[in-house]
Design a protein around this motif. Sequence first.
Motif, PDB file in Angstrom:
ATOM      1  N   ARG A   1      66.892  16.615  14.015  1.00  0.00           N
ATOM      2  CA  ARG A   1      66.281  15.304  13.747  1.00  0.00           C
ATOM      3  C   ARG A   1      64.766  15.321  13.893  1.00  0.00           C
ATOM      4  NH1 ARG A   1      69.257  10.056  15.844  1.00  0.00           N
ATOM      5  NH2 ARG A   1      67.303   9.270  15.071  1.00  0.00           N
ATOM      6  N   ASP A   2      64.267  16.132  14.814  1.00  0.00           N
ATOM      7  CA  ASP A   2      62.820  16.148  15.041  1.00  0.00           C
ATOM      8  C   ASP A   2      62.081  17.081  14.084  1.00  0.00           C
ATOM      9  OD1 ASP A   2      63.690  18.538  16.142  1.00  0.00           O
ATOM     10  OD2 ASP A   2      63.227  17.977  18.196  1.00  0.00           O
ATOM     11  N   LEU A   3      62.807  17.857  13.291  1.00  0.00           N
ATOM     12  CA  LEU A   3      62.185  18.717  12.276  1.00  0.00           C
ATOM     13  C   LEU A   3      62.079  17.911  10.985  1.00  0.00           C
ATOM     14  CD1 LEU A   3      61.098  21.438  11.268  1.00  0.00           C
ATOM     15  CD2 LEU A   3      63.469  22.084  10.780  1.00  0.00           C
ATOM     16  N   LEU A   4      60.860  17.550  10.626  1.00  0.00           N
ATOM     17  CA  LEU A   4      60.657  16.721   9.443  1.00  0.00           C
ATOM     18  C   LEU A   4      60.842  17.518   8.156  1.00  0.00           C
ATOM     19  CD1 LEU A   4      57.543  14.737  10.657  1.00  0.00           C
ATOM     20  CD2 LEU A   4      59.918  13.945  10.542  1.00  0.00           C
ATOM     21  N   GLY A   5      60.531  18.811   8.202  1.00  0.00           N
ATOM     22  CA  GLY A   5      60.638  19.659   7.019  1.00  0.00           C
ATOM     23  C   GLY A   5      59.638  20.801   7.099  1.00  0.00           C
ATOM     24  N   VAL A   6      59.291  21.339   5.928  1.00  0.00           N
ATOM     25  CA  VAL A   6      58.334  22.437   5.863  1.00  0.00           C
ATOM     26  C   VAL A   6      57.216  22.084   4.882  1.00  0.00           C
ATOM     27  CG1 VAL A   6      59.989  24.233   6.508  1.00  0.00           C
ATOM     28  CG2 VAL A   6      59.690  23.657   4.101  1.00  0.00           C
TER      29      VAL A   6
ATOM     30  N   LEU B   1      56.099  14.743  16.354  1.00  0.00           N
ATOM     31  CA  LEU B   1      55.588  14.839  17.720  1.00  0.00           C
ATOM     32  C   LEU B   1      56.130  13.716  18.607  1.00  0.00           C
ATOM     33  CD1 LEU B   1      53.816  16.413  19.646  1.00  0.00           C
ATOM     34  CD2 LEU B   1      51.838  15.165  18.778  1.00  0.00           C
ATOM     35  N   ALA B   2      56.216  12.507  18.083  1.00  0.00           N
ATOM     36  CA  ALA B   2      56.737  11.385  18.869  1.00  0.00           C
ATOM     37  C   ALA B   2      58.191  11.627  19.268  1.00  0.00           C
ATOM     38  CB  ALA B   2      56.605  10.080  18.086  1.00  0.00           C
ATOM     39  N   ALA B   3      59.003  12.138  18.352  1.00  0.00           N
ATOM     40  CA  ALA B   3      60.416  12.405  18.658  1.00  0.00           C
ATOM     41  C   ALA B   3      60.539  13.502  19.715  1.00  0.00           C
ATOM     42  CB  ALA B   3      61.169  12.797  17.393  1.00  0.00           C
ATOM     43  N   LEU B   4      59.731  14.548  19.612  1.00  0.00           N
ATOM     44  CA  LEU B   4      59.786  15.625  20.601  1.00  0.00           C
ATOM     45  C   LEU B   4      59.410  15.136  21.994  1.00  0.00           C
ATOM     46  CD1 LEU B   4      58.183  18.558  18.594  1.00  0.00           C
ATOM     47  CD2 LEU B   4      60.565  18.394  19.342  1.00  0.00           C
ATOM     48  N   LEU B   5      58.491  14.179  22.055  1.00  0.00           N
ATOM     49  CA  LEU B   5      58.037  13.664  23.340  1.00  0.00           C
ATOM     50  C   LEU B   5      58.894  12.499  23.837  1.00  0.00           C
ATOM     51  CD1 LEU B   5      54.176  13.754  22.718  1.00  0.00           C
ATOM     52  CD2 LEU B   5      55.548  15.375  24.046  1.00  0.00           C
ATOM     53  N   GLY B   6      59.855  12.062  23.012  1.00  0.00           N
ATOM     54  CA  GLY B   6      60.721  10.957  23.399  1.00  0.00           C
ATOM     55  C   GLY B   6      60.012   9.618  23.431  1.00  0.00           C
TER      56      GLY B   6
END
Length: 157
Positions: free
Chosen positions: A38-43, A56-61
């Motif tokens: 879910r936190d990987l937006l793509g390439v 970055l927001a998802a990784l940091l919660g």
Amino acid sequence: MARLLLVRVGDSELCLDLSELSGVALMPRLLSLPGSRRDLLGVVAVRGRILPVFDLAALLGLTGAAGLAPSMRWMALVDDQLGFAFERLQAHIDAPLLSLRDAAARYVRRVVSIETDQRGIIDLRSLKDSLSRLDPPSPPSPATSSVAPASPQGSLS
């Protein structure tokens, strides 16, 4: 002096340490990867290389993390190996080293005083290292596969 970027990440204002970045760029065309984390937006293609871009927001919660929002227009590059997407580049700050204080959060190890507020400085290198230690997602199990197994051919009697 600590050279910092003040950025909007989700609903928060945080800082990125320029010494940890190999670049900051407007988000290039992003190719999403179906079935990815879910936190990987793509390439994206940057300088002739294909790089993963993480939210970055998802990784940091942090609140406000909801995938690639139209407002997510910036990307911080780390070691030219991956990108972290964020909403807005607010300002460049040269902060005196005496204005930095230690913090105890997992990916925010220091804070900086900016006028009357304290802003966390994201430790992008440790965030990148934690991503490299994660196991890749498992392939779907045969029981959940959408392809039915071939039926065995019986012999004619």
